[in-house]
Design a protein around this motif. Structure first.
Motif, PDB file in Angstrom:
ATOM      1  N   ALA A 167       1.163   6.166  -7.029  1.00  0.00           N
ATOM      2  CA  ALA A 167       0.027   6.831  -7.580  1.00  0.00           C
ATOM      3  C   ALA A 167       0.044   8.273  -7.396  1.00  0.00           C
ATOM      4  CB  ALA A 167      -1.137   6.354  -6.717  1.00  0.00           C
ATOM      5  N   ASN A 168       0.924   8.953  -6.400  1.00  0.00           N
ATOM      6  CA  ASN A 168       1.260  10.472  -6.329  1.00  0.00           C
ATOM      7  C   ASN A 168       2.440  10.911  -6.584  1.00  0.00           C
ATOM      8  OD1 ASN A 168      -1.513  10.427  -4.847  1.00  0.00           O
ATOM      9  ND2 ASN A 168      -0.202   9.580  -2.981  1.00  0.00           N
ATOM     10  N   SER A 169       3.089  10.175  -7.671  1.00  0.00           N
ATOM     11  CA  SER A 169       4.140  10.769  -8.188  1.00  0.00           C
ATOM     12  C   SER A 169       4.183  10.804  -9.781  1.00  0.00           C
ATOM     13  CB  SER A 169       5.503   9.897  -7.672  1.00  0.00           C
ATOM     14  OG  SER A 169       5.503   9.690  -6.260  1.00  0.00           O
TER      15      SER A 169
ATOM     16  N   THR B  58       5.201   0.041 -11.322  1.00  0.00           N
ATOM     17  CA  THR B  58       3.482  -0.103 -11.548  1.00  0.00           C
ATOM     18  C   THR B  58       3.081  -1.557 -12.197  1.00  0.00           C
ATOM     19  OG1 THR B  58       3.758   1.214 -13.353  1.00  0.00           O
ATOM     20  CG2 THR B  58       3.228   2.385 -11.496  1.00  0.00           C
TER      21      THR B  58
ATOM     22  N   ALA C  57       2.321   1.520  -3.529  1.00  0.00           N
ATOM     23  CA  ALA C  57       1.393   2.057  -4.381  1.00  0.00           C
ATOM     24  C   ALA C  57       0.910   3.551  -4.346  1.00  0.00           C
ATOM     25  CB  ALA C  57       0.109   1.163  -4.365  1.00  0.00           C
ATOM     26  N   THR C  58       0.982   3.793  -2.864  1.00  0.00           N
ATOM     27  CA  THR C  58       0.579   5.231  -2.650  1.00  0.00           C
ATOM     28  C   THR C  58       1.630   6.388  -3.202  1.00  0.00           C
ATOM     29  OG1 THR C  58      -0.517   4.798  -0.703  1.00  0.00           O
ATOM     30  CG2 THR C  58       0.218   7.008  -0.709  1.00  0.00           C
ATOM     31  N   ILE C  59       2.987   5.947  -3.159  1.00  0.00           N
ATOM     32  CA  ILE C  59       3.874   6.639  -3.592  1.00  0.00           C
ATOM     33  C   ILE C  59       3.925   6.724  -5.182  1.00  0.00           C
ATOM     34  CG2 ILE C  59       6.425   6.889  -3.891  1.00  0.00           C
ATOM     35  CD1 ILE C  59       7.057   5.243  -1.121  1.00  0.00           C
TER      36      ILE C  59
ATOM     37  N   LYS D  18       0.702  -0.999   0.073  1.00  0.00           N
ATOM     38  CA  LYS D  18      -0.076  -0.023  -0.084  1.00  0.00           C
ATOM     39  C   LYS D  18       0.763   1.339   0.029  1.00  0.00           C
ATOM     40  CE  LYS D  18      -3.802   2.418   2.249  1.00  0.00           C
ATOM     41  NZ  LYS D  18      -4.665   2.404   3.432  1.00  0.00           N
ATOM     42  N   GLU D  19       1.932   1.367   0.786  1.00  0.00           N
ATOM     43  CA  GLU D  19       3.041   2.387   0.812  1.00  0.00           C
ATOM     44  C   GLU D  19       3.442   2.590  -0.462  1.00  0.00           C
ATOM     45  OE1 GLU D  19       4.640   2.628   5.353  1.00  0.00           O
ATOM     46  OE2 GLU D  19       4.948   1.089   4.058  1.00  0.00           O
TER      47      GLU D  19
END
Length: 128
Positions: free
Chosen positions: A96-98, A117, A92-94, A89-90
Motif C-alpha cells: 500500500a505504501n509502495s 496485490t 499489505a502495508t508494504i 497486514k505487514e
C-alpha cells in the motif's frame, strides 16, 4: 502467497518474459540467479520499452526492441522481499505504501513464493 512461482533467469531474454506474462496471465516475474532473487520484471517494464503502438507490425518491433535490452537492464533491482512468516497486514502495508505490486517471498535468500496485490484482494474477499 503463490508458491509455484514463475521466475526468469538473468540470462533469459525479454521475448521469453513476454511469453510467460501472456501464457500465465501474470504481471510480475522475479528474476533469479540460482534461485536467489536479484530483480523483478513487470509487464509494465516491457510496455515502457516497447514501441509496438507506433507500428502495425507489433511482433517485428517487439523483437527488435527486446533484442536491444537484457532482462538485467530492464528489471527493477534492489527488490523488497518478505519471508513466509511476514503477516498479511505487514505485506499489505508494504504494498500500500509502495509503487510496486508484488513481493517475492524468500527463505534463506531463496525464492519460495510471491505475494501480489491480487493475492491480498483474493484473501480479503474469501475471508471478509
Amino acid at each position: 502467497m503463490t508458491e509455484n512461482v514463475i521466475a526468469l533467469n538473468r540470462t533469459d531474454d525479454l521475448e521469453r518474459a513476454e511469453t510467460l506474462f501472456n501464457k500465465y496471465r501474470i504481471k510480475h516475474i522475479p528474476v533469479v540467479c540460482k534461485d536467489v532473487v536479484i530483480g523483478m520484471l513487470s509487464f509494465t517494464d516491457l510496455q515502457k520499452i516497447s514501441l509496438a503502438e507506433a507500428t502495425a507490425d507489433e511482433h517485428d518491433v517487439n523483437a527488435v526492441v527486446y533484442n536491444s535490452y537484457t532482462i538485467e537492464q530492464v528489471m527493477t533491482k534492489n527488490v523488497v522481499t518478505i519471508t513466509a512468516d511476514t503477516t498479511i497486514k505487514e505485506a499489505a502495508t508494504i504494498l500500500a505504501n509502495s509503487a510496486f505490486h508484488a513481493l517475492p517471498v524468500v527463505e534463506e535468500g531463496m525464492l519460495i513464493g510471491i505475494v501480489t496485490t491480487r493475492d491480498l484482494l483474493k484473501y480479503y474477499l474469501k475471508n471478509y
